[in-house]
Design a protein around this motif. Structure first.
Motif, short mmCIF file in Angstrom:
data_model
loop_
_atom_site.label_atom_id
_atom_site.label_comp_id
_atom_site.label_asym_id
_atom_site.label_seq_id
_atom_site.Cartn_x
_atom_site.Cartn_y
_atom_site.Cartn_z
N ALA A 118 45.85 40.67 42.54
CA ALA A 118 44.86 40.97 41.49
C ALA A 118 45.25 40.25 40.21
O ALA A 118 44.41 39.64 39.53
N ASP A 119 46.54 40.27 39.91
CA ASP A 119 47.03 39.54 38.73
C ASP A 119 46.71 38.05 38.81
O ASP A 119 46.26 37.42 37.86
N LEU A 120 47.01 37.52 40.04
CA LEU A 120 46.78 36.07 40.23
C LEU A 120 45.32 35.73 40.02
O LEU A 120 44.97 34.75 39.36
N ILE A 121 44.44 36.55 40.61
CA ILE A 121 43.00 36.30 40.49
C ILE A 121 42.58 36.36 39.02
O ILE A 121 41.80 35.53 38.54
N GLU A 122 43.17 37.32 38.32
CA GLU A 122 42.88 37.43 36.88
C GLU A 122 43.27 36.16 36.15
O GLU A 122 42.55 35.64 35.31
N LYS A 123 44.45 35.62 36.57
CA LYS A 123 44.95 34.39 35.92
C LYS A 123 44.04 33.20 36.22
O LYS A 123 43.80 32.34 35.39
N SER A 127 42.17 30.81 33.66
CA SER A 127 42.67 29.42 33.48
C SER A 127 41.50 28.48 33.21
O SER A 127 40.39 28.73 33.64
N GLU A 128 41.84 27.41 32.53
CA GLU A 128 40.79 26.47 32.09
C GLU A 128 40.13 25.74 33.25
O GLU A 128 38.92 25.67 33.35
N ASP A 129 41.00 25.19 34.16
CA ASP A 129 40.43 24.39 35.27
C ASP A 129 40.24 25.20 36.54
O ASP A 129 39.89 24.66 37.59
N GLY A 130 40.51 26.51 36.45
CA GLY A 130 40.29 27.37 37.62
C GLY A 130 41.36 27.21 38.68
O GLY A 130 41.16 27.59 39.83
N ILE A 131 42.49 26.64 38.32
CA ILE A 131 43.57 26.45 39.31
C ILE A 131 44.87 26.99 38.71
O ILE A 131 45.15 26.79 37.53
N ILE A 132 45.68 27.66 39.52
CA ILE A 132 47.00 28.08 39.04
C ILE A 132 48.06 27.65 40.08
O ILE A 132 47.77 27.51 41.27
N TYR A 159 32.02 32.57 43.54
CA TYR A 159 31.69 33.28 44.79
C TYR A 159 32.93 33.99 45.32
O TYR A 159 32.83 34.95 46.05
N GLY A 160 34.08 33.44 45.00
CA GLY A 160 35.29 34.08 45.51
C GLY A 160 36.52 33.35 45.01
O GLY A 160 36.43 32.48 44.13
N PHE A 161 37.68 33.71 45.61
CA PHE A 161 38.92 33.07 45.21
C PHE A 161 39.73 32.69 46.42
O PHE A 161 39.61 33.32 47.49
#
Ligand code: ADP
Length: 480
Positions: A118-123, A127-132, A159-161
């Protein structure tokens, strides 16, 4: 003989052998320094960077497949990518609920829905480019892990992660192995480099040492020194050049010896005569005007002979020193040839010489008139000196398309083939020249020096028993 001085500049204090060895060693050290830097210090960074790049590429492949809206195909892609890259893959909906998961490695840290995800998805959302990209440690095993995530679909309301997780090999262990290996390789190669460079340096320096020793002998005046250039092409070239120089030097040396013999003979004879006739005038003929004049004539002609010798020597040394510059001017060559031939008139009338001139149409040439005059004068003078009993000399002017050919022919004994190469050399005089032939052995050297300075072709054709024809071509002709 003075000892040979070796002039040393700051750079030349180091021997070639040492320099080659040093450069080789420096090269080896640089190669190893680079190897160490890249293999040990940057290895971890390289490895992690590469892993992250592969992870992003894998996510892009999966994301592309997700957007195609073909479930079967999508699951296959996820499976393939996970399998090929040894990944755990977790696909969630926009609320973080698992849609699909696939795990290939055992100690995956993202395959369960948990707070961390959940934390990761939040990050990802933030994030600016949608990638972590993250590199946490597995809490259970302590192994380093790579976790990457990206959103699927648009930034607003995705739609999802997608989360993927791969294991990072513990680089420290690898680095330790490489370090050991490198250490062994470094030691072996440094010893090898040391030995090879020592051997190479010796091989390269050896011919040079050999040639230097011979050159020292040559410098001391030993013209029998042999230059051995075995080894490589440059050494051979150097040896060949020095062998050629040696030959030329020994020729000059021989000629100079001849010169001293000739010149001292030529100087001593007129000097003895001058002294003898001066004494005769003082003691005997001083009061007898007829005898006195006769003796004075001899003194004058012997002085002329001396002056000629000294002048020739001076002219040649000036020409050869390169200090003489050409002073070109325009003049008619036919006129000039006639004028010079006229100067010999007194001599030809007195001694029965017959100089026959065949002119061509007058042509204006542009060259150093004084020096070319000297060339023509020397050639005619030689022809008179060496012509046959018929005392004939032929001078010809032949106009050609690109110049004027001047030929001076005599009917003398001719010159042997092997002597033709020598006659233009300084101080060369044929062994059988007669005393009455006034000469210094410098006339043709002056001719050669002047014609070379003008860049004119010249040469001689000669037939034994029939005579010789000396020629040169003036190429600076004024266009009509
Ligand atoms: P010199 O004539 O003073 O000896 P040169 O340099 O003019 O010196 O000539 C060199 C040598 O070339 C002469 O000693 C002679 O042997 C040869 N030579 C020159 N001109 C002729 C010629 N026309 N015919 C034959 N031999 C010649």
């Amino acid at each position: 003989m003075k000892p040979i001085k070796h002039f040393k500049s700051a750079n030349s204090r180091i021997s070639l052998k040492f320099k080659i060895w040093l450069y080789f060693i420096i090269f080896t050290v640089i190669v190893f320094a680079l190897l160490w830097i890249f293999q040990i210090f940057f290895l971890e960074r390289f490895y992690k960077g590469m892993k992250a790049r592969t992870a992003v590429e894998s996510m892009n492949t999966i994301a592309e497949s997700f957007m195609n809206d073909n479930k079967e195909e999508f699951y296959r892609t996820v499976n393939d990518v996970a399998h090929d890259n040894e990944l755990c893959v977790l696909v969630t909906d926009r609320y973080g609920r698992q849609i699909y998961k696939r795990h290939v490695i055992g100690d995956c840290i993202i395959h369960n829905l948990n707070n961390e995800n959940a934390d990761l998805i939040e990050k990802i959302k933030n994030s600016e480019d949608g990638i972590i990209k993250k590199m946490p440690k597995n809490r259970n095993t302590g192994n380093p892990m790579l976790v990457c995530g990206m959103r699927l679909g648009p930034a607003i309301e995705p739609y999802g992660f997608l989360l993927i997780n791969s294991a990072l090999a513990p680089v420290e262990a690898t680095v330790a192995i490489i370090k050991r290996q490198l250490m062994i390789i470094t030691v072996i190669l440094v010893i090898l480099a040391f030995l090879i460079s020592l051997y190479l340096a010796r091989r390269i320096a050896k011919p040079i040492d050999r040639i230097t020793k011979s050159a020292e002998k040559l410098a001391k005046g030993d013209f029998t020194a042999k230059f051995d250039g075995r080894g490589y092409l440059e050494a051979k070239k150097l040896a060949d050049t020095l062998t050629y120089a040696e030959k030329e030097l020994s020729k000059v040396d021989m000629m100079q010896r001849d010169l001293i013999a000739n010149v001292s003979h030529d100087l001593r004879t007129p000097l003895t005569m001058l002294k003898a006739y001066a004494e005769m005038i003082r003691d005997l003929s001083g009061d007898n005007p007829v005898k006195r004049n006769e003796h004075l004539e001899i003194i004058i002609s012997e002085t002329d002979r001396l002056a000629l010798l000294v002048n020739d020597m001076l002219d040649l040394s000036k020409l050869e020193s390169g200090r003489q510059k050409l002073e070109p001017s325009e003049f008619g060559i036919s006129g000039k040839l006639s004028e010079i031939i006229d100067r010999f008139k007194g001599l030809s009338d007195k001694n029965g010489y017959h100089i026959q001139f065949t002119p061509d149409e007058e042509r204006i040439v542009c060259c150093d008139v004084v020096k070319i005059e000297q060339v023509i004068y020397n050639l005619i003078n030689n022809a008179i000196n060496y012509t046959g009993k018929d005392k004939n000399v032929f001078v010809r002017q032949i106009n050609t398309e690109d110049g004027v050919l001047v030929e001076v022919e005599d009917t003398g004994d001719g010159i042997e083939k092997d002597k033709i190469k020598l006659i233009f050399d300084k101080y060369y005089r044929s062994e059988n020249h007669k005393r009455e032939v006034v000469g210094t052995g410098l006339g043709l050297s002056i001719v050669k020096a002047v014609l070379k300075l003008h860049n004119y072709d010249y040469g001689v054709r000669s037939t034994i028993g029939k005579g010789s024809t000396f020629w040169f071509r003036i190429s600076d002709v004024k266009k009509q």
